[in-house]
Design an enzyme around this catalytic site. Structure first.
Site, PDB file in Angstrom:
ATOM      1  N   ALA A  11       0.720  -1.247   0.162  1.00 55.20           N
ATOM      2  CA  ALA A  11      -0.023  -0.118   0.051  1.00 55.20           C
ATOM      3  C   ALA A  11       0.877   1.252   0.136  1.00 55.20           C
ATOM      4  O   ALA A  11       0.454   2.438  -0.087  1.00 55.20           O
ATOM      5  CB  ALA A  11      -0.953  -0.085   1.038  1.00 55.20           C
ATOM      6  N   GLY A  12       2.018   1.112   0.323  1.00 56.22           N
ATOM      7  CA  GLY A  12       3.103   2.446   0.339  1.00 56.22           C
ATOM      8  C   GLY A  12       3.180   3.019  -0.720  1.00 56.22           C
ATOM      9  O   GLY A  12       3.135   2.609  -1.963  1.00 56.22           O
ATOM     10  N   ARG A  16      11.230   6.975  -1.378  1.00 53.34           N
ATOM     11  CA  ARG A  16      12.507   6.897  -2.112  1.00 53.34           C
ATOM     12  C   ARG A  16      12.852   6.776  -3.437  1.00 53.34           C
ATOM     13  O   ARG A  16      13.597   6.942  -4.034  1.00 53.34           O
ATOM     14  CB  ARG A  16      13.320   6.051  -1.022  1.00 53.34           C
ATOM     15  CG  ARG A  16      13.383   6.531   0.216  1.00 53.34           C
ATOM     16  CD  ARG A  16      13.764   5.534   1.157  1.00 53.34           C
ATOM     17  NE  ARG A  16      12.821   4.519   1.870  1.00 53.34           N
ATOM     18  CZ  ARG A  16      12.955   3.597   2.619  1.00 53.34           C
ATOM     19  NH1 ARG A  16      14.036   3.247   3.249  1.00 53.34           N
ATOM     20  NH2 ARG A  16      11.585   2.909   3.200  1.00 53.34           N
ATOM     21  N   ASP A 103       7.959  -5.348  -1.556  1.00 55.86           N
ATOM     22  CA  ASP A 103       8.997  -4.674  -2.252  1.00 55.86           C
ATOM     23  C   ASP A 103      10.430  -5.598  -2.325  1.00 55.86           C
ATOM     24  O   ASP A 103      11.452  -5.109  -2.249  1.00 55.86           O
ATOM     25  CB  ASP A 103       9.485  -3.240  -1.612  1.00 55.86           C
ATOM     26  CG  ASP A 103       9.753  -3.049  -0.337  1.00 55.86           C
ATOM     27  OD1 ASP A 103       9.753  -4.409   0.436  1.00 55.86           O
ATOM     28  OD2 ASP A 103      10.245  -2.263   0.114  1.00 55.86           O
ATOM     29  N   ARG A 331       5.412  -5.771 -36.421  1.00 57.54           N
ATOM     30  CA  ARG A 331       4.247  -5.149 -35.450  1.00 57.54           C
ATOM     31  C   ARG A 331       3.109  -5.982 -34.945  1.00 57.54           C
ATOM     32  O   ARG A 331       3.075  -7.194 -35.565  1.00 57.54           O
ATOM     33  CB  ARG A 331       3.895  -3.713 -36.068  1.00 57.54           C
ATOM     34  CG  ARG A 331       5.017  -2.762 -36.291  1.00 57.54           C
ATOM     35  CD  ARG A 331       4.627  -1.679 -37.324  1.00 57.54           C
ATOM     36  NE  ARG A 331       3.294  -1.067 -36.871  1.00 57.54           N
ATOM     37  CZ  ARG A 331       2.517  -0.200 -37.665  1.00 57.54           C
ATOM     38  NH1 ARG A 331       2.879  -0.159 -39.088  1.00 57.54           N
ATOM     39  NH2 ARG A 331       1.408   0.208 -37.343  1.00 57.54           N
ATOM     40  N   LYS A 349       2.705  -5.936 -40.549  1.00 54.86           N
ATOM     41  CA  LYS A 349       1.660  -5.520 -39.539  1.00 54.86           C
ATOM     42  C   LYS A 349      -0.067  -6.057 -39.561  1.00 54.86           C
ATOM     43  O   LYS A 349      -0.209  -6.273 -40.556  1.00 54.86           O
ATOM     44  CB  LYS A 349       1.536  -4.167 -39.512  1.00 54.86           C
ATOM     45  CG  LYS A 349       0.871  -3.511 -38.090  1.00 54.86           C
ATOM     46  CD  LYS A 349      -0.144  -2.155 -38.553  1.00 54.86           C
ATOM     47  CE  LYS A 349      -1.501  -2.883 -39.176  1.00 54.86           C
ATOM     48  NZ  LYS A 349      -2.236  -1.558 -39.453  1.00 54.86           N
ATOM     49  N   ASN A 375       5.310 -15.133 -53.480  1.00 54.07           N
ATOM     50  CA  ASN A 375       6.438 -14.517 -53.483  1.00 54.07           C
ATOM     51  C   ASN A 375       6.212 -13.047 -53.712  1.00 54.07           C
ATOM     52  O   ASN A 375       5.603 -12.679 -54.756  1.00 54.07           O
ATOM     53  CB  ASN A 375       7.497 -15.184 -54.794  1.00 54.07           C
ATOM     54  CG  ASN A 375       8.798 -14.628 -54.766  1.00 54.07           C
ATOM     55  OD1 ASN A 375       9.185 -13.466 -54.423  1.00 54.07           O
ATOM     56  ND2 ASN A 375       9.603 -15.780 -54.492  1.00 54.07           N
ATOM     57  N   ALA A 378      10.921  -7.211 -54.246  1.00 61.34           N
ATOM     58  CA  ALA A 378      11.272  -6.028 -53.515  1.00 61.34           C
ATOM     59  C   ALA A 378      10.438  -4.754 -53.681  1.00 61.34           C
ATOM     60  O   ALA A 378      10.000  -4.571 -54.804  1.00 61.34           O
ATOM     61  CB  ALA A 378      12.725  -5.823 -54.242  1.00 61.34           C
ATOM     62  N   ALA A 421       5.983  -6.086 -62.225  1.00 63.99           N
ATOM     63  CA  ALA A 421       6.897  -5.273 -61.596  1.00 63.99           C
ATOM     64  C   ALA A 421       6.428  -3.680 -61.652  1.00 63.99           C
ATOM     65  O   ALA A 421       6.047  -3.266 -62.944  1.00 63.99           O
ATOM     66  CB  ALA A 421       8.298  -5.264 -61.928  1.00 63.99           C
TER      67      ALA A 421
HETATM   68  C1  UD1 Z   1      10.575  -2.272   6.572  1.00 61.29           C
HETATM   69  C2  UD1 Z   1      10.837  -2.672   7.951  1.00 61.29           C
HETATM   70  C3  UD1 Z   1      12.451  -3.040   8.195  1.00 61.29           C
HETATM   71  C4  UD1 Z   1      12.859  -4.054   7.467  1.00 61.29           C
HETATM   72  C5  UD1 Z   1      12.629  -3.518   5.867  1.00 61.29           C
HETATM   73  C6  UD1 Z   1      13.116  -4.795   4.815  1.00 61.29           C
HETATM   74  C7  UD1 Z   1       8.936  -1.812   9.027  1.00 61.29           C
HETATM   75  C8  UD1 Z   1       8.605  -0.651  10.139  1.00 61.29           C
HETATM   76  N1  UD1 Z   1      10.227  -1.803   8.807  1.00 61.29           N
HETATM   77  O1  UD1 Z   1      11.187  -1.109   6.381  1.00 61.29           O
HETATM   78  O2  UD1 Z   1      12.722  -3.388   9.618  1.00 61.29           O
HETATM   79  O3  UD1 Z   1      14.559  -4.086   7.512  1.00 61.29           O
HETATM   80  O4  UD1 Z   1      11.323  -3.267   5.727  1.00 61.29           O
HETATM   81  O5  UD1 Z   1      12.799  -4.306   3.595  1.00 61.29           O
HETATM   82  O6  UD1 Z   1       8.119  -2.452   9.057  1.00 61.29           O
HETATM   83  N2  UD1 Z   1       3.452  -0.717   3.650  1.00 61.29           N
HETATM   84  C9  UD1 Z   1       2.213  -0.630   3.596  1.00 61.29           C
HETATM   85  N3  UD1 Z   1       1.540   0.363   4.284  1.00 61.29           N
HETATM   86  C10 UD1 Z   1       2.273   1.142   4.904  1.00 61.29           C
HETATM   87  C11 UD1 Z   1       3.610   1.102   4.998  1.00 61.29           C
HETATM   88  C12 UD1 Z   1       4.338   0.280   4.167  1.00 61.29           C
HETATM   89  O7  UD1 Z   1       1.559  -1.257   2.862  1.00 61.29           O
HETATM   90  O8  UD1 Z   1       1.661   2.066   5.705  1.00 61.29           O
HETATM   91  C13 UD1 Z   1       4.168  -1.726   2.664  1.00 61.29           C
HETATM   92  C14 UD1 Z   1       5.035  -0.966   1.457  1.00 61.29           C
HETATM   93  O9  UD1 Z   1       4.437  -0.772   0.356  1.00 61.29           O
HETATM   94  C15 UD1 Z   1       6.289  -2.053   1.332  1.00 61.29           C
HETATM   95  C16 UD1 Z   1       6.394  -2.573   2.721  1.00 61.29           C
HETATM   96  O10 UD1 Z   1       5.196  -2.320   3.284  1.00 61.29           O
HETATM   97  O11 UD1 Z   1       6.007  -2.704   0.423  1.00 61.29           O
HETATM   98  C17 UD1 Z   1       7.265  -2.168   3.590  1.00 61.29           C
HETATM   99  O12 UD1 Z   1       7.225  -0.655   3.726  1.00 61.29           O
HETATM  100  P1  UD1 Z   1       8.687   0.146   3.393  1.00 61.29           P
HETATM  101  O13 UD1 Z   1       8.518   1.565   3.845  1.00 61.29           O
HETATM  102  O14 UD1 Z   1       9.368  -0.246   2.213  1.00 61.29           O
HETATM  103  O15 UD1 Z   1       9.441  -0.357   4.955  1.00 61.29           O
HETATM  104  P2  UD1 Z   1      10.934  -0.068   5.231  1.00 61.29           P
HETATM  105  O16 UD1 Z   1      11.414   1.223   5.531  1.00 61.29           O
HETATM  106  O17 UD1 Z   1      11.602  -0.721   3.929  1.00 61.29           O
HETATM  107 CA    CA Z   2      11.354  -1.513   2.118  1.00 59.62          CA
END
Ligand code: UD1
Ligand code: CA
Length: 457
Positions: A11-12, A16, A103, A331, A349, A375, A378, A421
């Site tokens: 959900a994040g 970064r 991730d 294509r 295509k 055939n 060209a 041709a």
């Molecule tokens: C997190 C861990 C960290 C670990 C690292 C490994 C926590 C607090 N920290 O940190 O200890 O070493 O992963 O990669 O858990 N997400 C949600 N909802 C939210 C926040 C995040 O679904 O509200 C999801 C993100 O989309 C992501 C995953 O959770 O896929 C991890 O979130 P991310 O922010 O990447 O955590 P890190 O800071 O990497």
């Molecule tokens: Ca992460």
């Protein structure tokens, strides 16, 4: 692991990444990160997969498709908050729940199976890894006897804790009945003001519960992707794995570093891949093909014994023994029969080309149905577009189209006919006849001599 359920946190936003696109949608080897995580869960035999979506949730759901359940986390208040979205589903659930981040695309199914086994008898077990550079990860804090006491996030860690190189991979297995009550106690009192899932570990320890752990043998497998440098690194690791796997299955890749093969691509035995090739999407390549150098193939199905060099092929089906290129462009929407030749500087295509036909050079075939044994000389062009609409050209079996002919669609060249041709063909040509449409040649004898004489005066 038939009875095991898993949650994937996706959900994040992924700040970064500095991207308009949600992090888990960024692709590694042609597939969104979260798709890799789900593949691994499926391969590990997990029967129920719940994905938590939020930031660009619709797009994430669309990218994942079917076979999983979705839960919304409308406000992303942290990983602990994300997991708590499932508390109603798992209230009263007896048994364990795997929790993964969206991730960590390189996690292998075997590792997930091992983690599930390691979790037996524990309230929770963590997949850890020793990182050459632990920066950014939560650190695993152990007691003097080696038992896990807590996970401390980088931003909340003391210098001593920062020196620990064993990290949390963000992959866990929890006993549901221990997880949700502990989650309810998590407070957002930390550097980021978030509800950390990692705090559950310390809380369980305080309750006297034992925490298991499994250390990942290969730290690269445990990598979490937070920025685009890590994305490129993960891409490199996975590309390497894919190529190795194919080579060990009997595919020759002369210069692996210059060959890019997506995760879901299949390549048959004794196929040779020369340098600078890209096999993308859902491409399937048969046996004993010769691909490259310089070939890009996207979502195509190639039979066996196909040879392609310096060409781009998109969404097309290619029969056995076809030869393509150099410098050909297929294509989308083509179905090419067996033993066809599509030569240099040919674009095709949305067309069918029957078996044994030849389109050897400098030709455009668009919206056409070409029979067998045809055939095409060209410079032939199917003039399929009148500025408003596309029209079809039908070229029946055994037709011979002379060089530099224009076939103005809609038009049909019947079986066995010849096109002279240089003709511009606007009317259907009956079977076994000659279609000729060009100005007659007129030779003016002595013309050059007279011209020269005039110039000398
Ligand atoms: C997190 C861990 C960290 C670990 C690292 C490994 C926590 C607090 N920290 O940190 O200890 O070493 O992963 O990669 O858990 N997400 C949600 N909802 C939210 C926040 C995040 O679904 O509200 C999801 C993100 O989309 C992501 C995953 O959770 O896929 C991890 O979130 P991310 O922010 O990447 O955590 P890190 O800071 O990497
Ligand atoms: Ca992460």
């Amino acid at each position: 692991m038939g009875q095991l359920a898993a949650m994937v946190l996706a959900a994040g936003q992924g700040t970064r990444m500095r991207s308009r696109r949600a992090k888990v949608l960024h692709k590694v080897c042609g597939k969104p990160m979260v798709g890799h995580v789900i593949d691994s869960l499926r391969l590990a035999g997990v029967s129920r997969i719940i994905v938590v979506v939020g930031h660009q949730g619709e797009k994430v759901m669309e990218a994942i498709g079917g076979g999983v359940e979705f839960l919304w986390q409308r406000e992303q208040l942290g990983t602990g908050h994300a997991v708590s979205m499932a508390k109603d589903i798992f209230a009263g659930h007896e048994g364990h729940l795997l929790v993964l981040a969206g991730d960590t695309p390189l996690l292998a199914p075997e590792t997930l199976k091992e983690l599930a086994a390691a979790g037996r008898g524990f309230a929770a077990a963590i997949l850890t890894a020793r990182m050459p550079d632990p920066k950014g990860y939560g650190r695993i804090i152990r007691g003097t006897d080696g038992t896990v006491l807590a996970i401390v996030e980088e931003r909340d860690a003391t210098p001593d804790q920062l020196a620990v190189d064993e990290v949390n991979t963000g992959t866990y297995i929890f006993r549901s009945q221990d997880l949700f009550p502990a989650l309810a106690k998590v407070r957002p009192e930390n550097a980021q003001g978030e509800y950390y899932l990692t705090d559950v570990i310390g809380l369980l320890v305080e309750e006297g519960k034992k925490i298991g752990s499994l250390q990942c043998q290969d730290w690269q497998e445990a990598m979490g992707i937070n920025d685009r440098v890590q994305l490129a690194f993960a891409e490199g690791v996975l590309r390497d794995r894919i190529r190795r796997e194919l080579m060990l299955k009997g595919v020759t890749i002369y210069h692996p570093e210059s060959v890019f093969i997506d995760k879901d691509v299949e390549v048959g035995q004794d196929t040779i891949i020369h340098p600078f090739c890209f096999l993308e999407g859902r491409t399937v390549v048969g046996e004993e093909c010769v691909i490259g150098p310089g070939v890009r193939i996207v979502d195509c199905e190639l039979g066996s014994g196909v040879e392609v060099q310096n060409a781009t092929l998109v969404e097309s089906k290619i029969g056995d023994g076809v030869r393509i290129g150099p410098y050909a462009y297929l294509r989308p929407g083509n179905i090419i029969g067996e033993q066809v030749k599509i030569g240099d500087f040919v674009e095709v295509k949305n067309s069918r080309v029957g078996s044994g036909s030849k389109v050897p050079h400098l030709t455009y075939v668009g919206d056409a149905i070409v029979g067998e044994g045809v055939n095409i000389g060209a410079g032939v062009i199917t003039c399929n577009y009148d500025g408003r609409q596309k029209h079809q050209t039908i070229i029946e079996d055994d037709v011979f189209v002379g060089s530099n002919a224009n076939l103005i669609a809609p038009v049909t060249i019947k079986r066995g006919a010849y096109i002279a041709a240089g003709s511009t063909i606007t009317k259907d040509v009956p079977p076994e006849s000659l279609g000729i449409a060009r100005a007659r040649q007129d030779n003016r004898e002595g013309w050059a001599r007279k011209r020269k004489g005039r110039a000398d005066e």
